[in-house]
Every structure is written in C-alpha cells, then in structure tokens.
Design an enzyme around this catalytic site. Structure first.
Site, mmCIF file in Angstrom:
data_model
loop_
_atom_site.group_PDB
_atom_site.id
_atom_site.type_symbol
_atom_site.label_atom_id
_atom_site.label_comp_id
_atom_site.label_asym_id
_atom_site.label_seq_id
_atom_site.Cartn_x
_atom_site.Cartn_y
_atom_site.Cartn_z
ATOM 1 N N ASP A 185 -5.016 -1.193 9.311
ATOM 2 C CA ASP A 185 -5.969 -1.962 8.502
ATOM 3 C C ASP A 185 -5.470 -3.388 8.275
ATOM 4 O OD1 ASP A 185 -6.979 0.573 8.382
ATOM 5 O OD2 ASP A 185 -6.547 0.885 6.261
ATOM 6 N N GLU A 202 0.843 -1.209 0.000
ATOM 7 C CA GLU A 202 0.000 0.000 0.000
ATOM 8 C C GLU A 202 0.881 1.263 0.000
ATOM 9 O OE1 GLU A 202 -3.646 -0.379 0.887
ATOM 10 O OE2 GLU A 202 -3.910 1.738 0.401
HETATM 11 C C1 GLA Z 1 -6.799 4.605 7.096
HETATM 12 C C2 GLA Z 1 -5.364 4.079 7.032
HETATM 13 C C3 GLA Z 1 -4.916 3.573 8.420
HETATM 14 C C4 GLA Z 1 -5.166 4.631 9.484
HETATM 15 C C5 GLA Z 1 -6.582 5.194 9.383
HETATM 16 C C6 GLA Z 1 -6.812 6.367 10.298
HETATM 17 O O1 GLA Z 1 -7.688 3.567 7.374
HETATM 18 O O2 GLA Z 1 -5.253 3.057 6.090
HETATM 19 O O3 GLA Z 1 -3.569 3.182 8.368
HETATM 20 O O4 GLA Z 1 -4.206 5.643 9.414
HETATM 21 O O5 GLA Z 1 -6.903 5.611 8.074
HETATM 22 O O6 GLA Z 1 -6.671 5.990 11.625
#
Ligand code: GLA
Length: 381
Positions: free
Chosen positions: A172, A160
């Site tokens: 995530d 990513e």
């Molecule tokens: C997205 C990103 C995560 C995190 C959230 C905010 O989901 O992918 O890594 O930073 O935003 O907490």
C-alpha cells in the site's frame, strides 16, 4: 480538495497551513497477500487520495483534526501513545510522528494538522497508507528533512506495523509512494524494489465498493499473516516466496491442510504476477483478465479471504461484456472488487452489475471509475 484543505485548516486553527501534501489511494491489481511473504505485486495509484495540511505549533502539543469528525484531538508529546475510542484515527498521523524518531528523523515538536480525503474509507483502497505518506511528507515539509522516497515508504509501513499494529507488507505504501499516472507499480517486496510499468492503452479500472467489512478484519489479517509464517517454517524456508508451486507440491506433506492452502494461494499468486507481467508486455489483456479472476478464485477457496458479496460481484462481472477480469482488491474479508475492462465498458454496464448486487443483497455498492494517478507529493499553494 486542495482548496477545502486550506479553507478548513484556516477555519479550525485561525491561520493558513504552512505545508500541504497529498497521497493517493491504490488498487491492488494482482499479488494478493504476497507482499509480507517476500513476493511480487502489481498495483496502481488512483486519482483519489488524502490531503494533509499542517503548520508548526508551540512545542509540546500535537493537534489533529479531520474533515470527517468534529473537534480537535490534542495529544501531549509527553503522552503520545496509542489512542483508543473515537479518536483512534489519530494513530495514523501519530504513528508516523513517532516513527520519525525511530528512524532518526527530526520530528515537528509541536503540530497543527488537518486531514481530508476524497478516498472512500474501508473500500480496500488503502486510505491508511495514504494518510501515512501524506503525513510524513507534511512533517518533512515542516522540519526540512529530505530522505529518499523509498525511506518514506518504509517509514509508513513501519508506523502501520509498529504503532497501529497491523502486520501489513509494503504494497500500500509502495504504490502510494511510487505511483505514476498511466502506469502500474511493480514491487519486488523482498528488496524492496519499485518499478513502474505502462498501463495498457484503452484499459480501465472500475471499483465496486460493497461497504461490507468483517468485524474481525484486523484479527483475520493477522491470522493469515501468522499462518503464512508458520507455513514457511514448516516448509523449511524463510519466506513463502522462496518456493515455486512445484516445490510446494513436493513438500505438501510437511504442512497441515489449512497452512498448505494458505501457502498454495501465496506461491501460485506470485507465479500469476509473473504471468501477468508477460501478458501485459505482449498486450494480451484477455490472459491478464483470466489471471485476475483466477486470483480471486484462489482467495475464495485457498486463502479464504473473500466473502459472498465479493464472490457475487466477481461472478457477475465475469459474465459481463467488456470485462477482462475481476478480483477482490486488498486484504479481503469485505471491501471492494476491482474490474479490469476495455474502453467500451460503461457506467450503464456498471449500473447493471450494481443492480444485480442490490437485488441479491438489498444494498447498492458504490461504483468508481478510477483513473490512475501520481504518487505522494508535497503540493504548492
Ligand atoms: C492489505 C495490506 C497489504 C497487503 C494486502 C493484501 O492491503 O495492507 O500490505 O498485504 O492487504 O495483498
């Protein structure tokens, strides 16, 4: 979904897949934009996710198909760079494939691939991390590799960050990888270190997906990332997680106003995560709820990653019986609100919130009553 993945794969490629893998979406429970700042976060894997079916193919060609678009995207191994236009979705499985080499793992040298999903895209439930983890597990099924789960999670984030180009943290992929039914996942992102924490009995998650998405969402996420790194530099620390809220106040004069507010959100949010852990341990769900709503208010005023639609949902939910608390879930700038409720909160209570939203904004949010679920895994068939 399992049957659909096998049937569609067979229709498209003329034979059954060799491997099948599934990875769940996630709810960000609390810990907003704390992950890439070295902080802590709590999330939950949900019972919706993505399925990847794959088979080996003659060396040199990677074939990608998705249930949601017609046709096959074929990428020659010799030109496996970032894709643009309608086939941009391929960057997730292709980024994972590319990252295998960068991690020193054996790549499938030819591939037939299908992804299908029951996870709403763009809802802040992290369909991209789910695709990354399910793809990685499917490729490992083809090549026979068996790295530690933590490494698979890191590879998903690497894809990513470096291929797709979003400077996200580990939340995530970590929750999708380490999720467990009836549990929350706690991540200390600096390690990273992953733990599961029992979900309080009788507590429920409801997600309200607004289907709104800021046109500049990736750019805004990257801008917040940059502001946080600038703030840490200005404060003389490696990462914002190195400071307590009191230390930030002492050093406030070192920062321009905007960066101070970004830092305040992150540093106080890390403190809220710790307070939620304490409240969860003592079964004080009312306090958990207040901290969730406080997190949202901080997004609204300090980090400025909320929207009028998300704010309206949080306001309405805050006044709704049986709701402990509510906040935006995920990166923000659109997407979804998560409500944490007791067992009495029902579909009709959720429908009233959706009605009020429809009256105000002219469109209805989707309502999902999410169950927690297990993390990413290969699936036998
Ligand atoms: C997205 C990103 C995560 C995190 C959230 C905010 O989901 O992918 O890594 O930073 O935003 O907490």
């Amino acid at each position: 979904m399992k049957e659909l993945a096998i049937t569609r794969f067979t229709q498209i490629y003329g034979h059954a897949p060799a491997v099948l893998a599934r990875a769940p979406g996630r709810i960000e429970f609390i810990g907003n934009h704390t992950d890439y700042n070295g902080g802590t976060v709590l999330g939950a894997a949900i019972d919706l996710g993505v399925w990847v079916a794959a088979a080996p193919a003659p060396a040199g060609l990677l074939h990608f198909a998705t249930e949601s678009q017609r046709g096959i995207v074929t990428v020659p191994v010799s030109a496996a760079g970032k894709q643009v236009g309608a086939q941009r979705w391929v960057n997730y499985p292709l980024g994972v494939w590319t990252s295998f080499r960068e991690f020193g793992w054996r790549q499938p040298d030819g591939l037939e691939y299908l992804v299908c999903s029951d996870l709403p895209v763009g809802a802040g439930l992290s369909s991209s991390a789910a695709i990354e983890l399910a793809s990685a597990l499917a490729y490992l099924g083809l090549t026979g590799g068996n790295p530690a789960r933590e490494e698979i999670v890191k590879l998903g984030r690497h894809a990513e960050n470096n291929f797709v180009g979003v400077p996200c943290g580990i939340l995530d992929q970590g929750v999708s990888g380490f999720g467990r039914k009836n549990h929350l996942v706690f991540i200390d992102c600096r390690g990273p270190r992953f733990e599961t924490v029992p979900m309080p009995a009788g507590a429920h998650f409801w997600v309200f997906n607004t289907h709104t998405k800021h046109a500049l969402i990736d750019g805004l996420y990257a801008a917040r990332h940059r502001e946080c790194m600038e703030a840490a530099r200005g404060l003389g620390v490696a990462l914002l997680a190195d400071l307590t809220p009191a230390q930030l106040e002492q050093k406030r004069a070192l920062l321009p106003e905007v960066n101070y507010r970004r830092a305040k959100h992150v540093i106080e949010e890390i403190d809220r995560v710790a307070r939620v852990q304490v409240a969860l341990a003592s079964g004080d769900l009312a306090s958990v709820g207040r901290l969730l709503t406080a997190s949202h208010r901080s997004s609204q005023t300090q980090f400025e990653n909320s929207t009028p639609e998300l704010d309206f949902l949080v306001e309405t939910l805050s006044e709704t019986p049986h709701v402990y608390g509510a906040r935006l879930t995920g990166g923000g700038f659109g997407g979804a609100v998560m409500a944490f409720t007791d067992a009495e909160f029902s579909a009709s209570g959720a429908a009233q919130v959706a009605d009020a939203y429809a009256f105000r904004f002219g469109s209805r949010p989707d309502v999902l009553h999410c169950e927690t679920g297990d993390g990413a895994a290969r699936v036998d068939f």
